[in-house]
Write a protein that holds these residues in place. Structure first.
Motif, PDB file in Angstrom:
ATOM      1  N   ALA A  76     -23.352   6.094   0.470  1.00 54.42           N
ATOM      2  CA  ALA A  76     -23.445   5.024  -1.376  1.00 54.42           C
ATOM      3  C   ALA A  76     -22.415   3.867  -1.446  1.00 54.42           C
ATOM      4  CB  ALA A  76     -23.285   5.966  -2.634  1.00 54.42           C
ATOM      5  N   THR A  77     -20.858   4.745  -0.682  1.00 54.26           N
ATOM      6  CA  THR A  77     -20.065   3.546  -0.965  1.00 54.26           C
ATOM      7  C   THR A  77     -20.719   2.576   0.084  1.00 54.26           C
ATOM      8  OG1 THR A  77     -18.593   5.790  -0.231  1.00 54.26           O
ATOM      9  CG2 THR A  77     -16.754   4.079  -0.518  1.00 54.26           C
ATOM     10  N   ASP A  78     -21.256   2.265   1.141  1.00 54.14           N
ATOM     11  CA  ASP A  78     -21.322   0.940   1.864  1.00 54.14           C
ATOM     12  C   ASP A  78     -22.815   0.151   1.065  1.00 54.14           C
ATOM     13  OD1 ASP A  78     -19.490   1.830   3.468  1.00 54.14           O
ATOM     14  OD2 ASP A  78     -21.744   2.600   4.884  1.00 54.14           O
ATOM     15  N   GLU A  79     -23.425   1.238   0.149  1.00 48.74           N
ATOM     16  CA  GLU A  79     -23.939   0.653  -0.558  1.00 48.74           C
ATOM     17  C   GLU A  79     -23.860  -0.719  -1.451  1.00 48.74           C
ATOM     18  OE1 GLU A  79     -28.733   0.253  -2.614  1.00 48.74           O
ATOM     19  OE2 GLU A  79     -28.074   1.120  -0.636  1.00 48.74           O
ATOM     20  N   ALA A  80     -22.505   0.067  -1.990  1.00 47.61           N
ATOM     21  CA  ALA A  80     -21.751  -0.644  -3.255  1.00 47.61           C
ATOM     22  C   ALA A  80     -20.596  -1.477  -2.617  1.00 47.61           C
ATOM     23  CB  ALA A  80     -20.885   0.807  -4.075  1.00 47.61           C
ATOM     24  N   GLY A  81     -20.385  -1.156  -1.313  1.00 49.00           N
ATOM     25  CA  GLY A  81     -19.620  -2.320  -0.915  1.00 49.00           C
ATOM     26  C   GLY A  81     -18.055  -2.239  -1.568  1.00 49.00           C
ATOM     27  N   TYR A  82     -17.851  -0.953  -1.622  1.00 47.42           N
ATOM     28  CA  TYR A  82     -16.755  -1.098  -2.069  1.00 47.42           C
ATOM     29  C   TYR A  82     -15.734  -0.259  -1.019  1.00 47.42           C
ATOM     30  CZ  TYR A  82     -18.397   1.508  -5.809  1.00 47.42           C
ATOM     31  OH  TYR A  82     -18.928   1.726  -7.108  1.00 47.42           O
ATOM     32  N   GLU A  83     -16.224  -0.583   0.653  1.00 40.62           N
ATOM     33  CA  GLU A  83     -15.321  -0.333   1.699  1.00 40.62           C
ATOM     34  C   GLU A  83     -14.457  -2.006   1.588  1.00 40.62           C
ATOM     35  OE1 GLU A  83     -16.477   1.114   5.541  1.00 40.62           O
ATOM     36  OE2 GLU A  83     -15.357   0.328   6.489  1.00 40.62           O
ATOM     37  N   GLU A  84     -15.414  -2.791   1.796  1.00 38.63           N
ATOM     38  CA  GLU A  84     -14.813  -4.004   1.388  1.00 38.63           C
ATOM     39  C   GLU A  84     -13.918  -4.903   0.443  1.00 38.63           C
ATOM     40  OE1 GLU A  84     -18.725  -6.425   1.746  1.00 38.63           O
ATOM     41  OE2 GLU A  84     -18.441  -4.463   3.328  1.00 38.63           O
ATOM     42  N   LYS A  85     -14.217  -4.266  -1.228  1.00 38.74           N
ATOM     43  CA  LYS A  85     -13.794  -4.350  -2.250  1.00 38.74           C
ATOM     44  C   LYS A  85     -12.126  -3.726  -2.409  1.00 38.74           C
ATOM     45  CE  LYS A  85     -17.385  -5.363  -4.868  1.00 38.74           C
ATOM     46  NZ  LYS A  85     -18.517  -4.551  -5.781  1.00 38.74           N
ATOM     47  N   LEU A  86     -11.935  -2.498  -1.692  1.00 39.92           N
ATOM     48  CA  LEU A  86     -10.903  -1.988  -1.808  1.00 39.92           C
ATOM     49  C   LEU A  86      -9.678  -2.871  -0.446  1.00 39.92           C
ATOM     50  CD1 LEU A  86     -12.134   1.986  -2.466  1.00 39.92           C
ATOM     51  CD2 LEU A  86     -10.934   0.060  -3.752  1.00 39.92           C
ATOM     52  N   ALA A  87     -10.334  -3.208   0.552  1.00 43.01           N
ATOM     53  CA  ALA A  87     -10.077  -3.904   1.561  1.00 43.01           C
ATOM     54  C   ALA A  87      -8.929  -5.085   0.774  1.00 43.01           C
ATOM     55  CB  ALA A  87     -10.336  -4.185   2.803  1.00 43.01           C
ATOM     56  N   LYS A  88      -9.867  -5.074   0.434  1.00 43.46           N
ATOM     57  CA  LYS A  88      -9.121  -6.543  -0.088  1.00 43.46           C
ATOM     58  C   LYS A  88      -7.319  -6.040  -0.530  1.00 43.46           C
ATOM     59  CE  LYS A  88     -13.389  -9.601  -0.887  1.00 43.46           C
ATOM     60  NZ  LYS A  88     -14.085  -9.554  -1.910  1.00 43.46           N
ATOM     61  N   VAL A  89      -7.642  -5.004  -0.901  1.00 41.16           N
ATOM     62  CA  VAL A  89      -6.356  -4.971  -2.363  1.00 41.16           C
ATOM     63  C   VAL A  89      -5.487  -3.727  -1.918  1.00 41.16           C
ATOM     64  CG1 VAL A  89      -6.348  -5.235  -4.467  1.00 41.16           C
ATOM     65  CG2 VAL A  89      -7.808  -3.532  -3.018  1.00 41.16           C
ATOM     66  N   GLY A  90      -5.978  -3.753  -0.073  1.00 39.97           N
ATOM     67  CA  GLY A  90      -4.701  -2.917   0.829  1.00 39.97           C
ATOM     68  C   GLY A  90      -5.461  -1.775   0.838  1.00 39.97           C
ATOM     69  N   ILE A  91      -6.490  -1.196  -0.088  1.00 39.87           N
ATOM     70  CA  ILE A  91      -6.677   0.133   0.415  1.00 39.87           C
ATOM     71  C   ILE A  91      -7.943   0.224   1.077  1.00 39.87           C
ATOM     72  CG2 ILE A  91      -7.274   2.209  -1.259  1.00 39.87           C
ATOM     73  CD1 ILE A  91      -6.949   0.702  -3.670  1.00 39.87           C
ATOM     74  N   PRO A  92      -7.188   1.121   2.396  1.00 44.23           N
ATOM     75  CA  PRO A  92      -8.560   1.882   3.218  1.00 44.23           C
ATOM     76  C   PRO A  92      -8.505   3.752   3.565  1.00 44.23           C
ATOM     77  CG  PRO A  92      -6.289   2.398   4.106  1.00 44.23           C
ATOM     78  CD  PRO A  92      -5.616   1.811   2.172  1.00 44.23           C
ATOM     79  N   ILE A  93      -9.735   3.666   3.374  1.00 46.89           N
ATOM     80  CA  ILE A  93     -11.069   4.132   3.095  1.00 46.89           C
ATOM     81  C   ILE A  93     -11.047   4.588   5.054  1.00 46.89           C
ATOM     82  CG2 ILE A  93     -12.971   5.446   2.505  1.00 46.89           C
ATOM     83  CD1 ILE A  93     -14.265   2.897   1.230  1.00 46.89           C
ATOM     84  N   VAL A  94     -11.024   5.981   4.774  1.00 42.62           N
ATOM     85  CA  VAL A  94     -10.676   7.188   5.283  1.00 42.62           C
ATOM     86  C   VAL A  94     -11.861   8.609   5.287  1.00 42.62           C
ATOM     87  CG1 VAL A  94      -9.616   9.215   7.310  1.00 42.62           C
ATOM     88  CG2 VAL A  94      -8.488   6.994   6.775  1.00 42.62           C
ATOM     89  N   TYR A  95     -12.802   8.682   6.221  1.00 42.34           N
ATOM     90  CA  TYR A  95     -13.865   9.406   6.335  1.00 42.34           C
ATOM     91  C   TYR A  95     -13.746  10.395   6.689  1.00 42.34           C
ATOM     92  CZ  TYR A  95     -17.058   5.878   3.823  1.00 42.34           C
ATOM     93  OH  TYR A  95     -17.095   4.440   3.404  1.00 42.34           O
TER      94      TYR A  95
END
Lengths: 372, 353
Positions: free
Chosen positions: A127-146
């Motif tokens: 779901a997170t990939d689908e919404a492209g959240y990872e890239e969007k959050l990366a732009k403001v420097g917030i990493p996601i860890v699974y």
């Protein structure tokens, strides 16, 4: 885009309290290499129940780092939530976001909480990939860890714990927990594997028995089905349920004639007031739980079944499946299924030790009940 | 001239042979239904022989306890509920299509099943009982009350002046969307456990069958059928067009309101017991119409038999497809029924509606 990134990063640096933070790289459960400024001071939990693990690492004030979480803890594990709310009243003020589904959150809100890292469950990745959240959050420097404590709990728990330990700068504490976890789990698996002619009793697990009018919701190979196998039993429903969850025909229970019946239960007063469910869990009323378990066995599906005739009928806390304590459930199942092999093992002692050594709340009995 | 006189007895003969043929088709449907029930009762994971099942059926006192429980408390209620629910839903759909003059009408077009699902979900997600006195029956009672509320709303609106058949259908569709949105909202906020219960409920399932539920659905059928049968010719006339029926002296408006009320009852009760099984309400009547025509004397029993047969056969199929497990019956009705239905429409030469 570069400008936005540097701006975001600068703001984050200004707000990050710790002067000692230095970039570290971790490989998460999804196999991604993520660089995070650690130790992290502001964390968003993609699922509220991840707090079960966070408390192991931050015994003194487990909620200090948590700046936001998904609002599922209170709903899914009300007894645990209350125990924590009593000791740490501030948890009711932690911002919650999104709905109850995995991967549904308001990205704007997540950004405004300016976390150092977002810890997400593996099953939310699609779901997170689908919404492209990872890239969007990366732009403001917030990493996601699974991390993963649910899909393959017995493969991923220790690894996930080590990752969070690194992020929190509590690697020793994580290693302590992992050692305890391994030690307790191998107390079962080593013994079971060592048996050359193990007789596996046939076990029927009734998922949330009494929750609805229908009989016989159960598990396939995953979840409690897996725990039964680990504990040296044979999961009755496995041949009939292709996935993890499913419902078996009431008649099949009579036809298969299981040796043991295990009903999962919990306090579901909020959903099914006055229902037939067995309310086991921390601090439950044992006499009432036993009476309800007895009543459940009077349904047609259990007529004349060996397990009922020999009183090999047990109820266990449903939330064991998605909590770090699942290894305790495996121990309890094993002592029910093979009392001779595990005569010297007391699952309650393990649960007590877990609370004493790793958890900030006191142990309260009531996680299971048996008609034996 | 001569040709006309020689042909004059022909219509009477043709009519008589048509009636004979229709009675034969009804007989055939009854036979198939009995066969389907028999297979349904003798099939199951406990692999009892047909002789054992028969003995248990006719002399339950002599049978061993397990066998008696399996046959009488597990298999029979499910088999019988399939029949009563199938018949009720199909009858409801048939009369809905008749009075609304629309081949797409079914109790579900008017939002009854959406309303029932919402009521059930209200109980399963929030633990809200609309009728707190009977908390153990919270889910079916919630579903029933919501479905009846939706039906009465439609009923009330259709008594207003200037409300046509088309308006009723459009109002129904509006209700479907409103209740579906409300249901989705509940699901969004539901916990995992509650969510899976709601999803399973909306797929429809006979596993909740008890003799009490069989009795309730049967009683409603027994009460409704004579009321429809008494209006059989008037309902047939309505299919010729409202104006023509009115010219024949049929009180179209009153008849429509009466039928609407009965249909609501016929649909709401089964739905509250078994969940959503939408397909039967549309297809049962169409199968009957293709086989037997519009004459209510044959169409009415035909629709009930077709609905009961479809659901009973589905119950058999669900046991055969995934032995030991329970496949929600609402899924199979549509998956298996649709190809059969399409074949029937396409191979039948005459107009289906």
């Amino acid at each position: 885009m570069f400008f936005r990134f540097t701006l975001g990063a600068t703001i984050l640096c200004l707000f990050s309290a710790s002067a000692f933070a230095a970039p570290i790289t971790v490989t998460d459960i999804a196999g991604r290499e993520v660089t995070v400024e650690a130790p992290v001071n502001r964390v968003i939990l993609g699922e509220g129940r991840q707090i079960f693990f966070a408390v192991v690492l931050d015994g003194e004030n487990p909620f200090e780092r948590v700046v936001g979480w998904r609002d599922d803890f209170r709903e899914a594990a009300p007894e645990s939530y209350e125990a924590y709310a009593e000791k740490f009243p501030q948890i009711s003020e932690i911002p919650t976001f999104g709905g109850f589904k995995d991967g549904t959150f308001d990205i704007e809100q997540a950004v405004s909480l300016s976390p150092d890292v977002m810890i997400m469950n593996l099953e939310a990745k699609a779901a997170t990939d689908e919404a492209g959240y990872e890239e969007k959050l990366a732009k403001v420097g917030i990493p996601i860890v699974y991390v993963d404590f649910r899909e393959q709990p017995f493969e991923h728990t220790a690894q996930s714990m080590a990752i969070i330990g690194k992020l929190f700068g509590e690697e020793d504490r994580a290693a302590d927990f992992n050692a305890f976890y391994q030690e307790q789990l191998t107390r079962i698996t080593d013994v079971i594997e060592a048996q050359s002619d193990l007789e596996r009793p046939l076990v029927f697990v009734e998922r949330a028995g009494g929750y609805s009018e229908d009989c016989c919701m159960s598990f396939g190979n995953g979840n409690f089905g897996r725990m039964v196998e680990l504990a040296g039993g044979k999961n009755m429903a496995a041949p009939f349920i292709p996935g993890t969850f499913g419902t078996v025909n009431a008649e099949q229970v009579i036809a298969s004639n299981p040796d043991q019946i295990i009903v999962t239960g919990g306090n579901w007063e909020a959903y099914v007031p006055g229902g037939a469910w067995v309310g086991v869990g921390p601090g439950s009323d044992e006499a009432q739980a036993r009476a309800k378990l007895e009543a459940l066995m009077k349904r047609p599906a259990f007529t004349g079944v060996t397990a009922v005739e020999t009183n090999e009928v047990h109820a266990i806390w449903h939330q064991f499946y998605n909590s770090p304590y699942s290894f305790v459930a495996v121990q309890r199942l094993a002592t029910w299924l093979h009392p001779d092999l595990f005569a010297d093992l007391d699952a309650e002692e393990t649960l007590k030790e877990l609370h004493e050594r790793f958890l900030p709340v006191d142990y309260r009995p009531g996680y299971w009940v048996s008609l034996k | 001239m001569t040709s006309i006189t020689t042909d004059s007895p022909a219509p009477a003969i043709a009519y008589r042979s048509l009636v004979t043929r229709r009675i034969f088709i009804l007989g055939l449907l009854v036979g198939l239904l009995v066969l389907s029930i028999a297979v349904d009762v003798s099939l199951g994971p406990a692999r009892y022989s047909v002789a054992d099942v028969l003995r248990t059926l006719f002399a339950p006192a002599d049978a061993d306890v397990q066998m008696r429980v399996v046959v009488w408390d597990i298999r029979m209620p499910m088999a019988m509920l399939a029949v009563t629910v199938g018949a009720s839903l199909s009858l409801a759909g048939a009369q809905m299509q008749t009075i609304l003059a629309n081949p797409l009408a079914s109790p579900f077009t008017l939002g009854l099943s959406a309303a029932a699902s919402f009521g059930a979900a209200l109980a399963m997600v929030l633990g809200v009982a609309l009728f707190p006195a009977a908390i153990s029956l919270m889910v079916p009672i919630n579903a029933f009350l919501m479905a009846m509320a939706a039906a009465l709303l439609i009923f009330g609106l259709s008594t207003l002046r200037g409300v046509t058949v088309e308006t009723i259908i459009l109002l129904g569709i509006a209700l479907v969307f409103s209740f579906n949105a409300a249901l989705a909202l509940l699901q969004y906020f539901a916990s995992e456990q509650a969510l899976s219960a709601v999803v399973f409920w909306t797929m429809g399932s006979l596993t909740k069958a008890t003799w009490g539920k069989v009795a309730v659905t049967a009683v409603i059928l027994v009460l409704c059928v004579p009321l429809f049968a008494r209006r059989a010719w008037a309902l047939t006339a309505i299919r010729l067009g409202e104006a023509r029926a009115a010219a024949m002296g049929v009180p179209v408006r009153r008849l429509r309101l009466e039928a609407l009320f009965l249909v609501s009852l016929l649909a709401a009760v089964p739905v509250s017991f078994v969940g959503t099984i939408g397909f039967i309400g549309i297809v049962g009547p169409h199968v009957a119409r293709l086989l037997l025509g519009e004459d209510q004397r044959f169409f009415l029993p035909g629709a009930m038999l077709a609905g009961a047969l479809i659901l009973s056969a589905t119950s058999v199929l669900s046991k055969a497809l995934l032995p030991g497990a329970v496949l929600p019956i609402g899924i199979i009705t549509a998956l298996v029924g649709v190809p059969f239905f399409a074949a029937l429409i396409l191979t039948k030469g005459r107009k289906a509606w």
